[in-house]
Design a protein around this motif. Structure first.
Motif, PDB file in Angstrom:
ATOM      1  N   LYS A  33      70.713  16.284  30.786  1.00  0.00           N
ATOM      2  CA  LYS A  33      70.590  14.955  30.184  1.00  0.00           C
ATOM      3  C   LYS A  33      69.357  14.783  29.293  1.00  0.00           C
ATOM      4  O   LYS A  33      69.394  14.022  28.332  1.00  0.00           O
ATOM      5  N   GLU A  34      68.261  15.508  29.601  1.00  0.00           N
ATOM      6  CA  GLU A  34      67.073  15.383  28.751  1.00  0.00           C
ATOM      7  C   GLU A  34      67.362  15.959  27.369  1.00  0.00           C
ATOM      8  O   GLU A  34      66.964  15.394  26.353  1.00  0.00           O
ATOM      9  N   ARG A  35      68.070  17.084  27.337  1.00  0.00           N
ATOM     10  CA  ARG A  35      68.454  17.661  26.060  1.00  0.00           C
ATOM     11  C   ARG A  35      69.326  16.677  25.272  1.00  0.00           C
ATOM     12  O   ARG A  35      69.122  16.465  24.070  1.00  0.00           O
ATOM     13  N   HIS A  66      62.755   6.278  32.897  1.00  0.00           N
ATOM     14  CA  HIS A  66      62.396   7.326  31.943  1.00  0.00           C
ATOM     15  C   HIS A  66      62.279   8.688  32.580  1.00  0.00           C
ATOM     16  O   HIS A  66      62.150   9.688  31.903  1.00  0.00           O
ATOM     17  N   CYS A  78      62.760  18.860  31.662  1.00  0.00           N
ATOM     18  CA  CYS A  78      61.909  19.488  30.620  1.00  0.00           C
ATOM     19  C   CYS A  78      60.778  20.281  31.252  1.00  0.00           C
ATOM     20  O   CYS A  78      59.777  20.549  30.602  1.00  0.00           O
ATOM     21  N   SER A 138      73.855  11.242  30.253  1.00  0.00           N
ATOM     22  CA  SER A 138      72.822  10.694  29.374  1.00  0.00           C
ATOM     23  C   SER A 138      73.371   9.461  28.662  1.00  0.00           C
ATOM     24  O   SER A 138      74.340   9.567  27.897  1.00  0.00           O
ATOM     25  N   ARG A 179      69.439  13.441  25.580  1.00  0.00           N
ATOM     26  CA  ARG A 179      68.604  12.316  25.159  1.00  0.00           C
ATOM     27  C   ARG A 179      67.857  12.644  23.864  1.00  0.00           C
ATOM     28  O   ARG A 179      67.830  11.860  22.915  1.00  0.00           O
ATOM     29  N   ARG A 180      67.265  13.822  23.820  1.00  0.00           N
ATOM     30  CA  ARG A 180      66.511  14.217  22.634  1.00  0.00           C
ATOM     31  C   ARG A 180      67.405  14.320  21.404  1.00  0.00           C
ATOM     32  O   ARG A 180      67.030  13.906  20.308  1.00  0.00           O
ATOM     33  N   ARG A 201      57.763   4.244  28.442  1.00  0.00           N
ATOM     34  CA  ARG A 201      57.724   5.685  28.724  1.00  0.00           C
ATOM     35  C   ARG A 201      56.415   6.336  28.302  1.00  0.00           C
ATOM     36  O   ARG A 201      55.921   7.244  28.950  1.00  0.00           O
ATOM     37  N   SER A 219      65.638  14.823  37.273  1.00  0.00           N
ATOM     38  CA  SER A 219      65.047  13.780  36.425  1.00  0.00           C
ATOM     39  C   SER A 219      64.805  14.324  35.019  1.00  0.00           C
ATOM     40  O   SER A 219      64.818  15.532  34.793  1.00  0.00           O
ATOM     41  N   TYR A 220      64.552  13.416  34.081  1.00  0.00           N
ATOM     42  CA  TYR A 220      64.184  13.862  32.732  1.00  0.00           C
ATOM     43  C   TYR A 220      62.958  14.771  32.788  1.00  0.00           C
ATOM     44  O   TYR A 220      62.878  15.768  32.077  1.00  0.00           O
TER      45      TYR A 220
END
Lengths: 358, 358, 358, 358
Positions: A307-309, C112, C100, A144, A311-312, D244, C95-96
């Motif tokens: 990586k989404e976690r 994104h 999620c 990330s 990012r957040r 996004r 991916s993001y």
């Protein structure tokens, strides 16, 4: 010729030493990270003490901040030189567990796709990040990019402490107007309290006894601080809530006493959100459990990764909603990591978290 | 002159006797029901044995089918002579607990509005329905008209057994394609299994040893039946699931052994949905609990009540989705209820549920 | 020497023809599947007619059953010769969006990580499966082994029809005791109805006019069938529900009329679950929308994919909970696929689904 | 002799006048409140203008703060003289709608228990609170005691503005790290933004053009303010989010333009949370709707009411998490309420909310 790097290696219970290892080769889905900042976790101390078993020779550490040194042949969407973090938990993204949202229990490679704690690989089943270089598996699911405006230390809590702590509030499904108790205000508990605040809890009660922790708790938005040495914290919480109890109780230590106290302060229909790592069987007392008829919930959560976690969580930091820099109380170069372990393992000098820079 | 009625009265541990009581007066929010069919619950046996304490002199029973005899002055929307049921749990609808959806923990009249098991009033804190007449409090929240096409016996399981049992699957959040294990196939466990089926579980494994129960289980859609006397049921389930474990394990008895077995068969990230009434402390074994790091959930549920719940359950019956009539194995007039208790308490003659008709 | 294979290729609006293409090369994360059975989807007909644009020269088809011919170098956990399916939607897993839980909107490769419908690749952005061979990207996230006991035709609906249809009920959060209306009983609508049944709806009302569809609907557990040519279906549904309306209305066609009818039959607080592919703007009528004050929800769902989804759907088939074989009304070898398109596009001969065997 | 009171009465479109009415009688479930502070809502202006029809002669107003004057004979748990608020929505607690958590669509007294907007009674179907006295129906479900430490003006937003506004974020299921856009920053939109902040959104973008509103927005934690007169707000938001889009878009006005803009800024899988009261049909544009394939959700919410909701909102105020006092820009005695309507209806003098004191 194999290039070598420095790494903090588990030699045997009681000994994590700085040694040398080859810089790892990069497989098609991997990325090699040059570590710029990392830290020591309470779990690493359990490993040090032999309380959590890992293989001898393993590099320890699961909280990396660094720069991409080399990308695997099948990795796209990143560039070398990019500043990144990866979570303590590095899910593959493609196991049955991942595909049903249970990334931390990733059993990629197993037939059924689930493996207890399987997503936790760094410093557990593969080499970790208390080293000059780190091999990140399944890089596309885990790297990330760090926004330029954030320093290493600002994002250092994202991989584990902040992700785990906040998940205590998230798994507890904290709602606007909730009353939340947090038992134990180490780094995880402090982040759990910050998470409860972030989700709209309006009365947050923190329980601990260390003055530094209580002070940081207040600065993070804890409304009431209960010193468990000054009296029974269960009584104190029932008094603070005027006899009602709390909607969500977060266990952030991993002991019978805190677990049991959580149950005791729950209102009927409440949720015990457990973050602690336990080391023995637990007892559920019949009364506080309401004989199984209280519509109570007990939920456990392992640090969410991917990586989404990350990012957040970096969004949380960048927005200024939570500022955890005060948690970094000490700094060491990698060369002096054994000294850092000594300080941290003994909780000397009011240490909360240390920053290690290779 | 006070009119009298027959009622099954708790006299002291070991003795529930048929006695006489005045037919109750009807307050503004109440309704008086002439009971036409009721039954005996496992919980009533706990009361009989003194294992669950209630006041001496209380009328027992919480599963009423009947006809409205008289409506309170403030009750609208019903008519005398209407055939109705009321749930075992009779929430007020207006407490803080009710207004946040936690009807079974209704603490109407308390300052905070929550009271453990507070929604359970019949045969617990007020007179119950093993009698000729029953006073239903907060009638507008609790009386649910019975469709003409359904017999008393068809809806007899709705007030408790079916509501509780199905909630085991609901609280476990069973999803399409789930594998579900149910430990103990008494009436509650059988309904839990039926609920799992109704919600889309595709592999349902029931554990018991009584042949009659195993037979009913199969007829309700249980895919695999495990006789715990024929071998370790945990091993059997792990074998049936090819080592994966189950998504949801439902505890329907209330013992350490079944609770523990539930934990042992859960996959990481799974849910233990507990319906049992426990009578002593429970132990959570460290290994199956995955040291608190398995993303496991333990949820407990008390029978959901209120008229909307009853309406939905009668829809289930009317649609033919679940047919529980086979559960009524014995029938007694109210006059012979002591005999019925004797049979049911000792689980003689393959009894599952008895129908009592005043 | 390049080996060639037969494939159904989109040439231009109005023309999908059987042609020749090289058998694709296998990248490190891919798998090459020898297709054994596939089918034609309503969406393919939209492509044929030029209503949904794809690139000229693309191989059409997104519902594959086949055998693993070759695995990419980085793919583990499978073996060549294994019988598998892959979903119509093939998420990357990394991916993001995927991380999620929003796999169908996978924007792997975008900055994104989200891309509208990005998870739909077969026969949309990459070559599809109406061919002798199919290249499956991100194989580890997408290949799902078929149990030996199931035939190709038994699992043929899993990749799209069944996954999409069931998701209509799942996104609508159908609960035990719900009343559900399904507008349009093509293959998707039929599966939506089956999904509502599977999740515990106790009154399911299907709307269509084609006799074959109405018959299959009944066999899948639809309780009431409404022929929209025999009168206003909204009126019919309000009558069937005694004026209450439905808890969930599922739109399975993609027209203004069915969308609007769904809104009109919803009770306050109800959910419109939309599966249709729309081709023009929609109007929300003020009255049925309750001026925005009815606590209504409108949710749209694209077919869920990935191997865990496929595994679950095959569990549904294997358990016998839903039997969709009656939907396969016609069979063609790949050589005659143009003929199959002609039949299916014109909905002749009571066709529901065709099986195509290369 | 009937005692009379002053009340703001709807006479005909264009005329709400201060008149006299009898102080109402108190039924068994009612409470009579002496109103100490109330306010005027945008909805009241719709009524004034004849855009929302109510019966002639009705007392307007649904945001009461007051003191209990008299309790109905069946009401317990309160005492006369107690300071209380009641929500704009006053659910009975006992309808089918209430018992499944859909309190705002309460259809108590109807056969099915659901009625669109049925929970909204004050100033809609029964006399409201712009008067000296107010009759609160189903008092036990609706009266919420005001903590001593809070002033009337501090809790004046709880009954409607704050409850509605926060529900925009709650129904949108805002999560930690979300990006949220709010279209229109009137009192409702401002509270929606505050709610998004309270639930952990880390980027909140508010759209309006009135300078006073933009200023209050910033003070409530809105991160970016977009003036829709300075350029296309959709473009501005896409730029702010780097292409996004947002996770949740909240509509807080009730027009085609804001509704459509919300759709246009949503990422795939995002949620449009609608609070607006619409006055004509809406169009859903095909492109932003992603042809129905974007996993988008549109949810509408009517102000949540009931005493538990009020209790939680007062907790929010008491905790200092949100301070809305700056919203009270003008104050009038009840005698001058016509003047207040004139100011508020014409949005003169930077008015946000007025306080009316009988």
């Amino acid at each position: 010729m194999t290039r070598m790097m420095k790494a903090a290696i588990f030699v045997e219970p009681g000994r994590i030493v700085l040694g040398e290892k080859p810089i790892p080769d990069v497989g098609p889905l991997d990325a090699l990270i040059r570590v710029t900042t990392t830290t020591i976790c309470g779990t690493d101390v359990h490993i040090l003490k032999g309380e959590y078993p890992v293989e001898k020779g393993l590099t320890i550490g699961h909280e990396p901040v660094g720069v991409i040194e080399k990308l695997g042949s099948a990795v796209s969407g990143y560039r070398e030189g990019q500043r990144v973090i990866a979570g303590a938990i590095t899910p593959s993204g493609h196991s049955y567990a991942c595909l049903c949202g249970c990334h931390s229990q990733d059993g990629a490679g197993t037939r059924h796709g689930f493996k207890p704690m399987g997503g936790w690989r760094f410093g557990n089943t593969i080499d970790g990040c208390q080293a000059e270089y780190l091999l990140v598996p399944d890089a596309m699911a885990n790297l990330s990019p760090v926004p330029d405006a954030l320093t290493d230390e600002q994002v250092l809590m994202c991989p584990d402490i902040m992700s785990t702590g906040l998940s205590g509030a998230e798994s507890g499904k904290v709602r606007i107007g909730d009353t939340v108790a947090v038992f134990a205000l180490g780094p995880i508990g402090l982040c759990a309290a910050a998470g409860a605040r972030l989700m709209g809890a309006t009365t947050i009660i923190g329980v601990d006894t260390v003055p530094e922790r209580l002070a940081v708790a207040r600065s993070l938005g804890v409304d009431h601080v209960v010193d468990f040495k000054a009296g029974d914290p269960v009584e104190a919480i029932m008094k603070l809530t005027d006899g009602r109890g709390v909607d969500v109780a977060i266990e952030a230590l991993g002991t019978q006493q805190t677990f049991e106290s959580c149950l005791k302060v729950l209102r009927p229909g409440g949720t015990l959100s457990s973050l602690g790592v336990y080391s023995s069987d637990l007892t559920i007392p019949l009364g506080p459990f309401m004989a199984g008829l209280g519509d109570l919930k007990i939920v456990t959560t392992l640090c969410p990764g991917g990586k989404e976690r990350m990012r957040r969580l970096m969004e949380v930091v960048a927005s200024g909603r939570i500022d955890l820099q005060a948690m970094v109380t000490h700094r060491f170069p990698l060369e002096r990591i054994e000294e850092a372990y000594e300080l941290f393992a003994n909780q000397r000098d009011g240490v909360l978290k240390v920053a290690i820079t290779p």
